[in-house]
Scaffold this motif. Structure first.
Motif, short mmCIF file in Angstrom:
data_model
loop_
_atom_site.label_atom_id
_atom_site.label_comp_id
_atom_site.label_asym_id
_atom_site.label_seq_id
_atom_site.Cartn_x
_atom_site.Cartn_y
_atom_site.Cartn_z
N PRO A 116 0.59 -1.11 0.09
CA PRO A 116 0.36 0.03 -0.18
C PRO A 116 1.18 1.50 -0.11
CG PRO A 116 0.00 -0.64 2.75
CD PRO A 116 0.60 -2.06 0.99
N PRO A 117 0.30 2.46 -0.62
CA PRO A 117 0.87 3.91 -0.40
C PRO A 117 1.29 3.68 0.69
CG PRO A 117 -0.79 3.90 -1.28
CD PRO A 117 -1.18 2.70 -0.96
N LYS A 118 2.40 4.52 0.93
CA LYS A 118 3.07 5.16 2.32
C LYS A 118 1.78 6.53 2.93
CE LYS A 118 7.25 6.20 3.89
NZ LYS A 118 8.94 6.93 3.80
N GLY A 119 1.50 7.59 2.11
CA GLY A 119 0.40 7.71 2.13
C GLY A 119 0.95 9.63 3.11
N PHE A 120 2.37 9.95 3.38
CA PHE A 120 3.09 10.89 3.74
C PHE A 120 3.91 10.67 3.03
CE2 PHE A 120 6.33 9.29 6.13
CZ PHE A 120 5.88 7.98 6.90
N VAL A 121 4.58 12.43 3.00
CA VAL A 121 6.13 12.45 2.73
C VAL A 121 6.54 13.72 3.72
CG1 VAL A 121 7.17 14.41 1.43
CG2 VAL A 121 5.61 12.43 0.22
N VAL A 122 8.21 13.25 4.44
CA VAL A 122 8.33 14.11 5.50
C VAL A 122 9.04 15.74 4.93
CG1 VAL A 122 10.10 13.75 6.99
CG2 VAL A 122 9.20 11.63 6.29
N GLU A 123 8.17 16.56 5.31
CA GLU A 123 8.35 17.53 5.22
C GLU A 123 9.92 17.82 5.51
OE1 GLU A 123 4.67 20.22 5.24
OE2 GLU A 123 5.10 20.56 2.79
N LYS A 124 9.67 18.40 6.80
CA LYS A 124 11.05 18.63 8.31
C LYS A 124 11.09 18.11 8.42
CE LYS A 124 8.65 23.37 9.63
NZ LYS A 124 8.27 23.93 10.28
N LYS A 125 12.67 17.59 8.26
CA LYS A 125 13.28 16.78 9.22
C LYS A 125 14.25 16.54 10.61
CE LYS A 125 15.24 12.45 8.79
NZ LYS A 125 13.95 11.22 9.41
#
Lengths: 187, 89
Positions: free
Chosen positions: B74-83
């Motif tokens: 399944p797709p991850k569903g998110f993108v990490v914007e600020k690490k």
């Protein structure tokens, strides 16, 4: 055996319908986004939704949906059904979500932007994607606030007429997110 | 080159030894496992022996085991914007 002969023999009509009627080749999905209102009751029942195979691409809006989108946007509060690794969660801004697993490649304090949303709604309007809503329509952000674990649980396994008891311990790790923002974007 | 895409729809549990041996020779282990074999009379014969347990399609594209696995993820569903800088625990 020739291939046409094999094909004829493996046709679903000649074999068990209940088992082999499923096709592994996906059909072309009809993609429709449904923007419905709950405020205005309709006298006639709505037509049944079209049956289609699940698609993996976000839907494109029809012109009728585009007309209703500003109304959805004007509402004060919104909710969304976000999908994280396939798990759906219905959230509003400020909600805390305890995921039933640990998110890898993510540390506490990271800010995430949610990309997969299947339902975006408010009190009077609901936008349903089939299966996802176009990313250009929303902005949903969440922060990783905690990486915690469940309390230790002990499962005892014992068979009848035997004295041996097997003990299995579990203490899984969970990631906790806080949804900071749910916005419907201007088109 | 044409290939048979063979998917095991029904399990081999409870089936005859011969059918299970055919499934083993095709490389089908669990239910919903997918295997690719080039189109030939030998493979066609094997399919006919287990035709009640299996769905077949014809393609010219091979999929590796990794590709099949990736298509099911399944797709991850998110993108990490600020690490956040600093290591994990």
């Amino acid at each position: 055996m020739s291939l046409p002969a094999l094909r004829r023999l493996l046709r679903p009509s000649l074999l068990s319908y209940s088992v082999l009627s499923r096709s592994i080749i996906p059909t072309v999905a009809t993609r429709t986004a449904l923007l419905t209102t709950s405020a205005v009751p309709s006298s006639t029942p709505p037509p049944p939704p079209p049956v289609s195979a699940p698609s993996t691409e976000p839907t494109t809006l029809t012109s009728s949906d585009l007309n209703l989108l500003p109304l959805l946007r004007a509402q004060p509060q919104h909710y969304a059904t976000i999908h994280i690794q396939g798990f759906p969660f219905l959230v509003t801004a400020g909600d805390q979500v305890t995921l039933p697993f640990r998110l890898k490649d993510v540390t506490v304090g990271d800010q995430l932007r949610i990309t997969h949303v299947s339902v975006l709604g408010s009190r009077d309007y609901t936008l349903k994607g089939a299966p996802w809503i176009d990313e250009k329509l929303f902005e949903v952000r969440a922060t990783v606030i905690e990486e915690t674990s469940e309390p230790m649980r002990i499962k005892k396994k014992k068979k009848q007429r035997t004295r041996r008891t097997k003990t299995v311990k579990s203490k899984h790790f969970y990631t906790v997110l806080r949804v900071s923002q749910i916005d419907v974007l201007e088109q | 080159m044409q290939y048979f895409k063979i998917t095991l729809i029904r399990s081999g549990i409870g089936m005859t030894g011969r059918q299970n041996k055919v499934l083993q020779s095709l490389g089908l282990r669990k239910r919903m496992s997918i295997v690719y074999h080039p189109v030939s009379p030998e493979v066609a014969g094997k399919i006919m022996k287990v035709k009640e347990l299996v769905t077949v399609a014809e393609t010219d594209k091979l999929e590796t085991k990794k590709e099949i696995q990736e298509s099911r993820r399944p797709p991850k569903g998110f993108v990490v914007e600020k690490k956040v800088l600093g290591g994990s625990v």
